[in-house]
Design a protein around this motif. Structure first.
Motif, PDB file in Angstrom:
ATOM      1  N   THR A  34      12.988   0.053  27.905  1.00 44.84           N
ATOM      2  CA  THR A  34      12.142   0.690  28.912  1.00 44.84           C
ATOM      3  C   THR A  34      12.556   0.195  30.296  1.00 44.84           C
ATOM      4  O   THR A  34      13.283  -0.800  30.420  1.00 44.84           O
ATOM      5  CB  THR A  34      10.669   0.338  28.674  1.00 44.84           C
ATOM      6  OG1 THR A  34      10.514  -1.096  28.791  1.00 44.84           O
ATOM      7  CG2 THR A  34      10.215   0.782  27.288  1.00 44.84           C
ATOM      8  N   SER A  35      12.105   0.865  31.340  1.00 45.28           N
ATOM      9  CA  SER A  35      12.486   0.477  32.708  1.00 45.28           C
ATOM     10  C   SER A  35      12.041  -0.948  33.024  1.00 45.28           C
ATOM     11  O   SER A  35      12.748  -1.687  33.710  1.00 45.28           O
ATOM     12  CB  SER A  35      11.888   1.461  33.719  1.00 45.28           C
ATOM     13  OG  SER A  35      10.486   1.547  33.569  1.00 45.28           O
ATOM     14  N   SER A  36      10.887  -1.345  32.518  1.00 47.40           N
ATOM     15  CA  SER A  36      10.405  -2.711  32.787  1.00 47.40           C
ATOM     16  C   SER A  36      11.287  -3.742  32.089  1.00 47.40           C
ATOM     17  O   SER A  36      11.586  -4.812  32.649  1.00 47.40           O
ATOM     18  CB  SER A  36       8.953  -2.871  32.340  1.00 47.40           C
ATOM     19  OG  SER A  36       8.809  -2.624  30.953  1.00 47.40           O
ATOM     20  N   LEU A  37      11.726  -3.426  30.871  1.00 46.54           N
ATOM     21  CA  LEU A  37      12.607  -4.350  30.156  1.00 46.54           C
ATOM     22  C   LEU A  37      14.003  -4.377  30.772  1.00 46.54           C
ATOM     23  O   LEU A  37      14.659  -5.415  30.783  1.00 46.54           O
ATOM     24  CB  LEU A  37      12.689  -3.969  28.682  1.00 46.54           C
ATOM     25  CG  LEU A  37      11.485  -4.349  27.817  1.00 46.54           C
ATOM     26  CD1 LEU A  37      11.622  -3.807  26.410  1.00 46.54           C
ATOM     27  CD2 LEU A  37      11.302  -5.869  27.784  1.00 46.54           C
ATOM     28  N   VAL A  38      14.448  -3.240  31.308  1.00 49.95           N
ATOM     29  CA  VAL A  38      15.734  -3.219  32.015  1.00 49.95           C
ATOM     30  C   VAL A  38      15.691  -4.198  33.179  1.00 49.95           C
ATOM     31  O   VAL A  38      16.621  -4.994  33.384  1.00 49.95           O
ATOM     32  CB  VAL A  38      16.063  -1.796  32.520  1.00 49.95           C
ATOM     33  CG1 VAL A  38      17.211  -1.843  33.527  1.00 49.95           C
ATOM     34  CG2 VAL A  38      16.434  -0.895  31.352  1.00 49.95           C
ATOM     35  N   GLN A  39      14.607  -4.161  33.930  1.00 48.73           N
ATOM     36  CA  GLN A  39      14.459  -5.070  35.060  1.00 48.73           C
ATOM     37  C   GLN A  39      14.442  -6.521  34.591  1.00 48.73           C
ATOM     38  O   GLN A  39      15.062  -7.403  35.207  1.00 48.73           O
ATOM     39  CB  GLN A  39      13.180  -4.753  35.831  1.00 48.73           C
ATOM     40  CG  GLN A  39      12.994  -5.602  37.081  1.00 48.73           C
ATOM     41  CD  GLN A  39      11.738  -5.205  37.853  1.00 48.73           C
ATOM     42  OE1 GLN A  39      11.027  -4.276  37.487  1.00 48.73           O
ATOM     43  NE2 GLN A  39      11.464  -5.928  38.925  1.00 48.73           N
ATOM     44  N   GLU A  40      13.753  -6.783  33.486  1.00 47.80           N
ATOM     45  CA  GLU A  40      13.673  -8.146  32.943  1.00 47.80           C
ATOM     46  C   GLU A  40      15.051  -8.631  32.501  1.00 47.80           C
ATOM     47  O   GLU A  40      15.435  -9.774  32.780  1.00 47.80           O
ATOM     48  CB  GLU A  40      12.701  -8.151  31.754  1.00 47.80           C
ATOM     49  CG  GLU A  40      12.485  -9.519  31.137  1.00 47.80           C
ATOM     50  CD  GLU A  40      11.514  -9.468  29.979  1.00 47.80           C
ATOM     51  OE1 GLU A  40      11.781 -10.141  28.950  1.00 47.80           O
ATOM     52  OE2 GLU A  40      10.493  -8.756  30.083  1.00 47.80           O
ATOM     53  N   TRP A  41      15.815  -7.771  31.841  1.00 55.03           N
ATOM     54  CA  TRP A  41      17.157  -8.150  31.399  1.00 55.03           C
ATOM     55  C   TRP A  41      18.073  -8.379  32.590  1.00 55.03           C
ATOM     56  O   TRP A  41      18.888  -9.307  32.571  1.00 55.03           O
ATOM     57  CB  TRP A  41      17.728  -7.052  30.489  1.00 55.03           C
ATOM     58  CG  TRP A  41      17.256  -7.115  29.076  1.00 55.03           C
ATOM     59  CD1 TRP A  41      15.987  -7.396  28.644  1.00 55.03           C
ATOM     60  CD2 TRP A  41      18.027  -6.892  27.902  1.00 55.03           C
ATOM     61  NE1 TRP A  41      15.921  -7.349  27.277  1.00 55.03           N
ATOM     62  CE2 TRP A  41      17.160  -7.036  26.795  1.00 55.03           C
ATOM     63  CE3 TRP A  41      19.358  -6.556  27.673  1.00 55.03           C
ATOM     64  CZ2 TRP A  41      17.606  -6.870  25.474  1.00 55.03           C
ATOM     65  CZ3 TRP A  41      19.797  -6.401  26.361  1.00 55.03           C
ATOM     66  CH2 TRP A  41      18.930  -6.554  25.276  1.00 55.03           C
ATOM     67  N   GLU A  42      17.960  -7.550  33.606  1.00 49.69           N
ATOM     68  CA  GLU A  42      18.794  -7.731  34.797  1.00 49.69           C
ATOM     69  C   GLU A  42      18.527  -9.082  35.448  1.00 49.69           C
ATOM     70  O   GLU A  42      19.460  -9.761  35.903  1.00 49.69           O
ATOM     71  CB  GLU A  42      18.542  -6.601  35.791  1.00 49.69           C
ATOM     72  CG  GLU A  42      19.132  -5.262  35.357  1.00 49.69           C
ATOM     73  CD  GLU A  42      18.828  -4.142  36.321  1.00 49.69           C
ATOM     74  OE1 GLU A  42      19.501  -3.105  36.264  1.00 49.69           O
ATOM     75  OE2 GLU A  42      17.898  -4.298  37.145  1.00 49.69           O
ATOM     76  N   GLU A  43      17.258  -9.486  35.468  1.00 45.94           N
ATOM     77  CA  GLU A  43      16.912 -10.789  36.035  1.00 45.94           C
ATOM     78  C   GLU A  43      17.491 -11.921  35.188  1.00 45.94           C
ATOM     79  O   GLU A  43      18.032 -12.893  35.722  1.00 45.94           O
ATOM     80  CB  GLU A  43      15.394 -10.919  36.152  1.00 45.94           C
ATOM     81  CG  GLU A  43      14.784  -9.992  37.208  1.00 45.94           C
ATOM     82  CD  GLU A  43      13.270 -10.013  37.190  1.00 45.94           C
ATOM     83  OE1 GLU A  43      12.686 -10.696  36.306  1.00 45.94           O
ATOM     84  OE2 GLU A  43      12.661  -9.327  38.043  1.00 45.94           O
ATOM     85  N   LYS A  44      17.377 -11.799  33.876  1.00 45.54           N
ATOM     86  CA  LYS A  44      17.887 -12.848  32.991  1.00 45.54           C
ATOM     87  C   LYS A  44      19.406 -12.953  33.064  1.00 45.54           C
ATOM     88  O   LYS A  44      19.970 -14.051  33.018  1.00 45.54           O
ATOM     89  CB  LYS A  44      17.453 -12.578  31.547  1.00 45.54           C
ATOM     90  CG  LYS A  44      15.969 -12.819  31.275  1.00 45.54           C
ATOM     91  CD  LYS A  44      15.645 -12.532  29.818  1.00 45.54           C
ATOM     92  CE  LYS A  44      14.181 -12.810  29.503  1.00 45.54           C
ATOM     93  NZ  LYS A  44      13.858 -12.495  28.083  1.00 45.54           N
ATOM     94  N   LEU A  45      20.063 -11.811  33.156  1.00 43.90           N
ATOM     95  CA  LEU A  45      21.524 -11.788  33.177  1.00 43.90           C
ATOM     96  C   LEU A  45      22.102 -11.950  34.579  1.00 43.90           C
ATOM     97  O   LEU A  45      23.317 -12.048  34.750  1.00 43.90           O
ATOM     98  CB  LEU A  45      22.034 -10.469  32.577  1.00 43.90           C
ATOM     99  CG  LEU A  45      21.809 -10.294  31.068  1.00 43.90           C
ATOM    100  CD1 LEU A  45      22.010  -8.835  30.654  1.00 43.90           C
ATOM    101  CD2 LEU A  45      22.751 -11.197  30.281  1.00 43.90           C
ATOM    102  N   LYS A  46      21.199 -11.954  35.575  1.00 43.27           N
ATOM    103  CA  LYS A  46      21.613 -12.078  36.975  1.00 43.27           C
ATOM    104  C   LYS A  46      22.626 -10.988  37.349  1.00 43.27           C
ATOM    105  O   LYS A  46      23.732 -11.255  37.825  1.00 43.27           O
ATOM    106  CB  LYS A  46      22.190 -13.474  37.252  1.00 43.27           C
ATOM    107  CG  LYS A  46      21.157 -14.588  37.123  1.00 43.27           C
ATOM    108  CD  LYS A  46      21.762 -15.948  37.414  1.00 43.27           C
ATOM    109  CE  LYS A  46      20.690 -17.023  37.448  1.00 43.27           C
ATOM    110  NZ  LYS A  46      19.900 -17.122  36.201  1.00 43.27           N
ATOM    111  N   THR A  47      22.217  -9.747  37.107  1.00 45.49           N
ATOM    112  CA  THR A  47      23.057  -8.600  37.411  1.00 45.49           C
ATOM    113  C   THR A  47      22.181  -7.419  37.795  1.00 45.49           C
ATOM    114  O   THR A  47      20.987  -7.391  37.474  1.00 45.49           O
ATOM    115  CB  THR A  47      23.927  -8.215  36.194  1.00 45.49           C
ATOM    116  OG1 THR A  47      24.780  -7.126  36.546  1.00 45.49           O
ATOM    117  CG2 THR A  47      23.075  -7.788  35.009  1.00 45.49           C
TER     118      THR A  47
END
Length: 285
Positions: A41-54
């Motif tokens: 989902t869009s919220s999880l995409v944002q969370e993954w981007e933060e974790k992966l620093k990308t």
């Protein structure tokens, strides 16, 4: 398309469905399970981007999809997921593959955007899955083994591909897509893992497939095989193979230059020269 197992063959092999809404079987002491879920989902995409620093992720990431193979008595667990694969992409950070100037506009989100591909937009990953040891007290496993550290060690043994090609009934087969990107209609980047289970053992293929139209093709394959043996610690072999070629190099050998000729990596893999290949065995200490 779901693979339908033959109930008589499953019963003869002693395979039991996992049940409880889980897709997979318990066979010869191995729990083999696949989970296929929807894209992030869009919220999880944002969370993954933060974790992966990308700020870049593939178009379709199946974040909760996974393949898990667990040897119940020893606690050996081999598993595959998209997050760890993308961690490998981020850490390896290959230089971006050059895109033909005429195709760069496809990467724009807006017509006025300047296209700067300063990251590996192909999402190439060295990921080969993970091997851990989990102790399950209810299974009677040895508590001391939960502190073991499995590691892969180079070996001379080889996976017997010819034997795997024999006409042995397949008890269970599944394919899990971990992530996919169409590179702004400029090719394909795809990470999948397939597993098949026979009465004699299991075999899996983790495959990263890349085609940048008119530029490059790349295959990173990880094959694993385990033969079922009663009363013995599992012997698991892993073969890692990286193949790659430019369209220009293939064309010079007389192969087609049209991207449409290269839709099936399984068919064209032998045309791609090997960059690296090694075989390893899983060791416990």
């Amino acid at each position: 398309m779901e693979y339908e197992s033959d109930e008589r063959e499953l019963k003869a092999a002693g395979a039991v469905a996992l049940g409880g809404g889980r897709l997979g079987f318990l066979i010869r002491g191995w729990e083999i399970e696949t989970r296929k879920r929807s894209i992030l989902t869009s919220s999880l995409v944002q969370e993954w981007e933060e974790k992966l620093k990308t700020s870049h992720l593939p178009e379709m990431v199946f974040g909760e999809s996974t393949l898990v193979l667990k040897h119940v008595s020893s606690g050996i667990k081999i598993h595959f997921n998209a997050f760890n694969a993308l961690c490998g992409w981020k850490q390896e950070a290959l230089p971006p593959v050059e895109v033909p100037a005429a195709a760069k506009w496809k990467f724009r989100c807006n017509p006025t955007d300047q296209v700067i591909l300063d990251y590996d937009y192909t999402f190439t990953t060295p990921y080969c899955g993970a091997a851990t040891v989990e102790n399950n007290p209810e299974s009677g496993g040895d508590p001391a083994k939960s502190s073991c550290n499995p590691r892969w060690e180079d070996c001379q043994e080889q996976i017997n591909i010819a034997a795997l090609a024999a006409k042995e009934p397949i008890l269970f087969y599944d394919e899990v897509i971990l992530y996919e990107d169409e590179l702004a209609d400029n090719g394909v980047s795809l990470l999948t893992v397939k597993v098949r289970v026979m009465a004699s053992g299991w075999f899996l293929l983790l495959r990263f497939w890349l085609r940048v139209d008119g530029v490059l093709m790349r295959l990173r394959d990880t094959r694993m095989h385990c033969t079922f043996k009663e009363g013995m610690e599992p012997v698991i072999l892993r073969e890692i193979c990286w193949r790659e070629a430019t369209f220009k190099a293939l064309s010079s050998k007389g192969y087609p230059a049209d991207s449409a000729a290269y839709n099936d990596p399984g068919v064209i893999s032998e045309r791609l020269p090997i960059v690296t290949r090694k075989t390893q065995k899983l060791i416990f200490t």
